[in-house]
Each structure stands twice: as C-alpha cells, then as structure tokens.
Scaffold this active site. Structure first.
Site, mmCIF file in Angstrom:
data_model
loop_
_atom_site.group_PDB
_atom_site.id
_atom_site.type_symbol
_atom_site.label_atom_id
_atom_site.label_comp_id
_atom_site.label_asym_id
_atom_site.label_seq_id
_atom_site.Cartn_x
_atom_site.Cartn_y
_atom_site.Cartn_z
ATOM 1 N N HIS A 85 0.824 -1.219 0.000
ATOM 2 C CA HIS A 85 0.000 0.000 0.000
ATOM 3 C C HIS A 85 0.857 1.268 0.000
ATOM 4 O O HIS A 85 0.369 2.342 -0.337
ATOM 5 C CB HIS A 85 -1.066 -0.016 1.110
ATOM 6 C CG HIS A 85 -0.592 0.297 2.498
ATOM 7 N ND1 HIS A 85 -0.229 -0.668 3.414
ATOM 8 C CD2 HIS A 85 -0.447 1.474 3.140
ATOM 9 C CE1 HIS A 85 0.120 -0.091 4.550
ATOM 10 N NE2 HIS A 85 -0.003 1.199 4.416
ATOM 11 N N ASP A 221 1.452 -7.690 2.378
ATOM 12 C CA ASP A 221 1.521 -6.254 2.099
ATOM 13 C C ASP A 221 2.971 -5.783 1.906
ATOM 14 O O ASP A 221 3.536 -5.115 2.755
ATOM 15 C CB ASP A 221 0.844 -5.489 3.240
ATOM 16 C CG ASP A 221 0.482 -4.060 2.843
ATOM 17 O OD1 ASP A 221 1.000 -3.570 1.824
ATOM 18 O OD2 ASP A 221 -0.308 -3.433 3.575
ATOM 19 N N SER A 652 4.069 2.316 8.381
ATOM 20 C CA SER A 652 3.875 1.282 7.377
ATOM 21 C C SER A 652 5.139 1.109 6.560
ATOM 22 O O SER A 652 5.768 2.084 6.156
ATOM 23 C CB SER A 652 2.717 1.640 6.459
ATOM 24 O OG SER A 652 1.534 1.185 7.033
HETATM 25 N N1 ARG Z 1 -4.829 0.409 7.812
HETATM 26 C C1 ARG Z 1 -3.516 0.499 7.250
HETATM 27 C C2 ARG Z 1 -3.011 1.939 7.297
HETATM 28 O O1 ARG Z 1 -3.543 2.765 7.959
HETATM 29 C C3 ARG Z 1 -3.447 -0.085 5.892
HETATM 30 C C4 ARG Z 1 -4.156 0.708 4.839
HETATM 31 C C5 ARG Z 1 -4.011 0.145 3.456
HETATM 32 N N2 ARG Z 1 -4.885 -0.986 3.224
HETATM 33 C C6 ARG Z 1 -6.208 -0.858 2.866
HETATM 34 N N3 ARG Z 1 -6.897 -1.940 2.703
HETATM 35 N N4 ARG Z 1 -6.756 0.302 2.651
HETATM 36 O O2 ARG Z 1 -2.450 2.539 6.447
HETATM 37 N N1 ASP Z 2 -1.343 1.343 8.055
HETATM 38 C C1 ASP Z 2 -0.621 2.416 8.671
HETATM 39 C C2 ASP Z 2 0.352 3.079 7.696
HETATM 40 O O1 ASP Z 2 0.109 3.110 6.514
HETATM 41 C C3 ASP Z 2 0.064 1.954 9.910
HETATM 42 C C4 ASP Z 2 -0.818 2.108 11.107
HETATM 43 O O2 ASP Z 2 -1.583 3.088 11.169
HETATM 44 O O3 ASP Z 2 -0.723 1.278 12.003
HETATM 45 O O4 ASP Z 2 1.324 3.699 8.066
#
Ligand code: ARG
Ligand code: ASP
Length: 721
Positions: A85, A221, A652
């Site tokens: 991502h 990921d 991330s």
């Molecule tokens: N929750 C994670 C973050 O805040 C991963 C986001 C990317 N993945 C998704 N399915 N949108 O960035």
């Molecule tokens: N998914 C988040 C990021 O893209 C990481 C988190 O918020 O735990 O940095």
C-alpha cells in the site's frame, strides 16, 4: 503529610507499571533512556548498534519512503522493501489495461526492467542533534506567541546557515515535546527510486477493506524498490547512467521465525500521535469529533459503494478514493471503541488528579503550574463549537469534487485579480491540467449524489451561522429539497465537465474570470470558504494557538512533576524506535488473538471471483502442493504476526527487527481494538500487525520466481538445521 506523599508515590508507580512497551523513542537517546529496558525485554544488541554516527548502524538501513511511509535497505545494491500500500501509487502509475500490475503484479528479473518513478524519494537520516538552546535563544516567558514564532524562525535560519554540511545533504529542524525541544536532522535524499517488484493485489492487499485494521490477517503487504545514485554514490536526479546505491548498512534477514515473548522493535517514521492531551480533549475526540467524522464518511461511503457495485467503470475509478475514505473511517470507529473500553478519559483524569496533588505539594511547581489544568479545560471547552465546524467543513468540502474543481479555478481568478495578465496564462494552464487529471477518476452522477447527501448534513447538523448563506438561498429557491437543489447546481455549473470547462476558459482573461465567478458551483464553493473563513477560522486559530501554548507548558509540567517517568515525544514524522514483544491479545470477552497466521487461513477466506478475497491460481497450487521451499515450517507457511510495538500511520513499511537486529517482518497495520494507541496506548489491547518476512520471501521466490532478488539478500539463522 509524610503519609500523603508516600501514598501518591505508590499510586503513580502503580500507574506507570507495565508501560514498558509504550513509546516512540528517539534513536539517539536509546542508550541513555531505553537500553536497559530493551535488554530486559530480550534485546541482544546495544543501543549503539541501532544508532551511531561514527560507524554504520541499523539506522543507515532505514529510509523515509516518499515522506509518507518507511522502507528499509535489504541488499548491498540499494534494494528496498516497503508495503504494497506504500508502493501502490507507483504500481498504479505503471499500470494499464495491457500491463495491469495492480491485478497481475510486477517483477523485474534484471535491473534493466526496473521502472522509474518521478517524484518518489528515499531519505536517510545522517545525524540527529539537540539544538534546543540555540533555537530558543532569547525566547523568554513574557513574549507573545507571535514574537516567539518570529524569534524561533530567525534562530533556526541562523542555525541552518551556520551548520556545516555536504552540498548533497539537507538540514531539518523540528519541534518536539510540544516545542519544548528542538532537534536538527542532517538528511540525504535520493530521488531516483525505481520499482522492482510487487505481488498482485490479491496477495498484496488480500482482504482489502473488510480485513483492513483487522486481526487475524493474511495480507502479503509488501513491494520492492531500488535506490539509484550517481557514480560517486551520491543523490542524483533520474539518469540512465545512475548506478545501484551502495548502502552503509543493509539488513540481514532472519528466517528463524517468531515465538511468543520474542523481543521485537520497529524502526521507522511514525506520522502523528497525541499522547499528552488533557482529558477534556480526549472526551471531545470520543464524543464529538470521531463520531462526526465517522457519520459523514458513513454517508459518503454508502453513496460511492452503491455506484461502484452497479458500474464496473465507477468501480475502478473510485477504488482508491473509497479505500482512503474507508481507512480512517474504520480507524476512528476502533478508536472510539478502544478509548471507551479502556476508560481513557477516566484514567487521564486520575493522572490529572495526581498531577494536581504533586503540584500542590511543592511551592516551586505551584508557582509555575497552578491553574494550568483549569485553563486547558476551559480552552478545550472554548474551541469545541469551532472544532466541530472545522470537522464538518474539512470532511465535507473535499468529498464533493465540484468544490475541489472550484478551488483550482480560484487560483486562476486570484492570478488575474492580483497580477493582471502576468502569470494568468500559466495559472490557467496549471488549473486546467489538475482538473483534467481529476476528471479521469470522476463521475458527475456520483458527485451530484454526494453533494445531495453531504450538503444536507452540512446544513442540518451544524449551527446556522457557520453555513453558507448563498447555498441556503439556493436551497430555499428549490423548496428546501436537497436533491432538487443538487440537480439545479449540476445542470447549471460548467466546471465539472471537460467540454464546458474548456468553453468557459476560452476568451479574454477578464471574460474568463467573470465567467468563473458567475458559475453556480464556484459561487457555492467560495461562499462556503468565505463563511468558514469569517465565522470559524479566526476563532479556531486563536484558541488553537492558545491551546498550543498551554499544551507546551503542560508537557513541560508533566516532565517536572512525574520525574520518575521517561517521556517520549509525540510522533512527528521523524525517525523513531518502538520496541515490545510478540504477544497474543484478548480484545473482547472470549476472544484471543493468536500471535501468528498461516496460509491455511488464506484458504479459509478464499472466495473465487470476489473483489476482496479472490486468489491467484498459482498461489493455490503452491499451497496445495505444500511447496513452501525453505520459507515454510512443518508443512505450514507463516503469513502475518502481531506484537506490542507502539506504531502509527507512517510506520507502514517499517522493518520489524528481532533481538539481534535482523529483519523478521514488515509493519503494515494495527488491530482494530487498539487504534486508540495514537491517544492512549494500552499494552493489553494495542497490537501492531506485520507480514512475516518468510511469507514475503515465499512470494518472491516461489510465486514470482525472482531468484535474482533472493540471491541479492542475505539470510541468517541461529538455529542448527
Ligand atoms: N490500515 C492500514 C493503514 O492505515 C493499511 C491501509 C491500506 N490498506 C487498505 N486496505 N486500505 O495505512
Ligand atoms: N497502516 C498504517 C500506515 O500506513 C500503519 C498504522 O496506522 O498502524 O502507516
């Protein structure tokens, strides 16, 4: 009196017991603040192996990836690992119907196949130094905030001018601890970062929005990039003559896997946290701000989802918008839940009571901090209506793209009205280009429906004086019917469709400017901006500046009062280390989160043809044959694991390192129940989610057959085989 003091000392030490895993620590202070604690948790290396400026250390393998994620160097040829991502924009930019790398993945089987990414960069941190004294030189107690700011700006400029650095380095000076401290970073930024590999989305984003923020997780990921440098190994703009960067340090990869209780640390660039708020600020987040934002996004997501399901074209166009709206939407719901369940407000009130007692007991603290908590509480109370209006405005305005187009055109109007013909043509060119880019993923029917639904919330859910009089007038002309109003607006506006916009922008500068200013969509946008600017922003900024001042004092006060506590600064997109252990969690009654997932779980979730849970045939074949190579254990392939590292957005792509500093995984998410860690970290609930490095290697090796990449990396094992 003696008994009294003894009592609160006990209560404080109880309060802080077991918080060893909380914190995003400054790498240069690990030795003095954390090393002992880290070793107690199982670390086998020294703080000087993590951060060192006289020889290479782990920090030399960590980069800020494009300023929004973290990546790490994993070979002596500048190979980088980060999340799927994080690399997604690059992957998307190279994708087309013929070469759909989002759907099919991408692998460079030699360096000639690697793809350049204009705008993408990787920044190394060379050194970090405390420059508080120089920055706050001459900053006394009795100056205004404005004077303070201008003095600090001057000091920073002088400091930068007087600091020696190489021509290819940059200097960054950032405030910490609510601007009680300042640190200087010497950085090196590489601008030639090429795409090397990415799995198909069905692996790299397996589970998509349904699994996002969730445990158990089965997402691969990750994606791979490479830093290129000039012939002297220095930063350089993209050139075919550039060569792979030779790092000072690259990470070794451990394939020994993890078990419960193992030490882990995550080294990266966390974005933003608020760990030292007053209880009334937390209360506002739980009761007002988060619910308001969630409410608005729920409606927006319903609208977009409805269209996406019915129309494949819209499905593609709105995928990224949907994912990004839904990401924070889901996080905030977890935050409300976690803050509520962990009694965060109540606990913060207890801390404040302790604070008050200690302040009362010591005359010098009394002089400095008496009444501070009351002032904070009052300031948060004062800001409440304006903060609420800001949440509404900042959530609604950018989700209606008509209003965003208008904002682009504002720069054309401004250019003409401020400087006449000079610069006008360039401004018009730029605005048109930006809008055209946006049109690619735009559908007017979706936008009109969003306008209908969101403008109703805009008008009905806030104080009348904060909402646009011009829009309310239109609404009245359309007998108070929002859909009818929207239909009128989209029938008359010329700015959301390429042909009519081009026609609008043809003619003399004066005619064009007049035409823009007469457009109904433009008029709504400008009146919303004006109303917010005149009725909300002024008060908001004034109170916010007062709050910043009070929070700065309160931060210092907490350090003066809770002298036995080690403090870490809130995240601010600078390099940090967070450490903890691989640990299960018990988020709800009767539910245990195990530390590890396996490919068996991927197969349990597999839904052929599904947008979120489909799988590539090759992956299923490998699973059925149990063809895991050296990456599996006892016929099972590990996929993800959790630990108690205190992470946030920006972490991330960060490396998860073991007790020896070897790479064991990539951080990419947190468990939903613990997303409150941005405000109130609780070691019982908060877990970060990492993809196991053995799954990453399995995909590169067995799924992609990219032996060239496997051969570049260095694997270590402490287990006799
Ligand atoms: N929750 C994670 C973050 O805040 C991963 C986001 C990317 N993945 C998704 N399915 N949108 O960035
Ligand atoms: N998914 C988040 C990021 O893209 C990481 C988190 O918020 O735990 O940095």
């Amino acid at each position: 009196m003696k008994k009294y003091i003894l009592l609160f000392i006990i209560s404080i030490s109880l309060f802080f017991k077991g918080f060893a895993e909380e914190g995003m620590w400054l790498p240069q202070l690990l030795q003095s603040l954390n090393e002992k604690d880290m070793k107690k948790l199982g670390m086998k290396i020294n703080a000087s192996d993590i951060y060192n400026i006289s020889r290479s250390s782990l920090k030399d393998a960590i980069v800020s990836f494009g300023g929004f994620c973290t990546a790490e160097v994993v070979s002596d040829k500048g190979l980088l690992l980060t999340n799927h991502h994080c690399g997604f924009e690059a992957i998307q930019s190279h994708s087309s119907v013929q070469n759909n790398y989002i759907r099919d993945g991408f692998w460079a089987y030699n360096m000639g196949q690697e793809l350049q990414n204009p705008g993408l960069f990787a920044t190394f941190i060379i050194s970090i130094n405390d420059v508080t004294k120089a920055v706050l030189n001459g900053v006394g107690d009795n100056i205004t905030e404005r004077e303070r700011k201008s003095l600090i700006d001057k000091n920073i400029a002088a400091l930068k001018a007087g600091t020696k650095k190489e021509s290819y380095q940059d200097i960054l000076i950032r405030p910490f601890f609510e601007a009680n401290k300042y640190y200087m970073f010497i950085t090196e930024t590489y601008n030639d970062v090429r795409m090397v590999g990415a799995p198909p989305s069905s692996i790299g984003n397996f589970g998509k929005d349904t699994d996002n923020w969730m445990w158990p997780r089965h997402t691969g990921d990750f994606s791979m990039f490479r830093i290129y440098a000039d012939k002297n190994n220095r930063p350089a703009a993209y050139s075919p003559d550039n060569v792979p960067y030779k790092p000072k340090r690259s990470l070794n990869i451990s394939i020994d896997g993890i078990k419960e209780g193992d030490f882990t640390m995550v080294f990266g660039f966390p974005g933003r946290t608020n760990e030292y708020l007053h209880s009334s600020a937390i209360e506002q987040v739980v009761k007002l701000s988060d619910p308001a934002k969630v409410g608005i996004r729920t409606k927006a997501l319903q609208v977009i989802d409805g269209f996406m399901r019915k129309d494949e074209q819209i499905g593609i166009q709105y995928a990224k918008k949907f994912a990004s709206i839904s990401n924070a939407w889901k996080k905030w719901q977890g935050e409300i839940l976690g803050l509520t369940k962990s009694n965060a407000v109540e606990k913060r009130k207890q801390l404040e009571a302790n604070f008050e007692k200690i302040v009362m007991s010591k005359p010098e603290l009394n002089v400095a901090y008496m009444g501070l908590l009351k002032d904070l509480e009052k300031a948060y109370h004062d800001i409440e209506p304006y903060a609420y209006a800001r949440d509404y405005y900042s959530e609604i305005y950018p989700k209606i793209e008509l209003l965003l187009f208008a904002n682009q055109l504002k720069s054309v109007v401004n250019a003409y009205e401020e400087n006449g013909e000079t610069g006008y043509a360039a401004a018009k060119e730029k605005a048109l280009q930006n809008i055209e880019d946006q049109y690619k993923d735009y559908n007017a029917a979706v936008d009109e429906k969003l306008f209908t639904v969101l403008m109703e919330m805009y008008v009905k859910d806030q104080k009348d004086e904060y909402t646009s009089p011009y829009f309310k007038e239109l609404l009245q002309q359309n007998s108070g019917d929002y859909a009818k109003t929207a239909a009128t607006v989209y029938a008359q506006s010329k700015i959301y469709e390429i042909k009519s916009l081009q026609a609008l922008l043809a003619g003399s500068a004066k005619d064009v400017t007049d035409a823009i200013k007469n457009d109904i969509g433009y008029k709504i946008a400008m009146d919303m901006q004006y109303t917010f600017g005149t009725k909300v922003a002024g008060h908001l900024n004034e109170i916010q500046s007062h709050i910043n001042q009070l929070q700065r004092l309160y931060m210092q006060a907490q350090m003066d009062v809770f002298t036995e506590k080690a403090f870490y600064p809130d995240a601010n997109s600078t390099l940090r280390v967070t450490y903890g252990q691989v640990k299960p969690a018990y988020p709800r009654d009767g539910v245990k989160y195990d530390i590890q997932t396996y490919m068996d779980g991927i197969m349990e979730k597999y839904k052929p043809g599904d947008y979120e849970f489909d799988l590539p045939k090759k992956l299923i074949d490998l699973y059925n044959k149990k063809d895991f190579g050296r990456w599996g254990v006892k016929g099972k392939q590990p996929v993800c694991f959790i630990a108690s590292n205190h992470t946030t957005g920006g972490n991330s792509g960060s490396p998860a390192l073991d007790a020896y500093g070897n790479l064991i995984g990539l951080n990419f998410d947190r468990a939903w129940e613990g997303t409150m860690s941005d405000i109130n970290y609780d070691p019982a609930i908060c877990r970060n989610i990492m993809v196991d490095i053995r799954y990453v290697m399995f995909i590169i090796d067995k799924f992609a057959g990219a032996k060239n990449l496997i051969d570049e990396m260095k694997f270590v094992s402490r287990v006799k085989k």
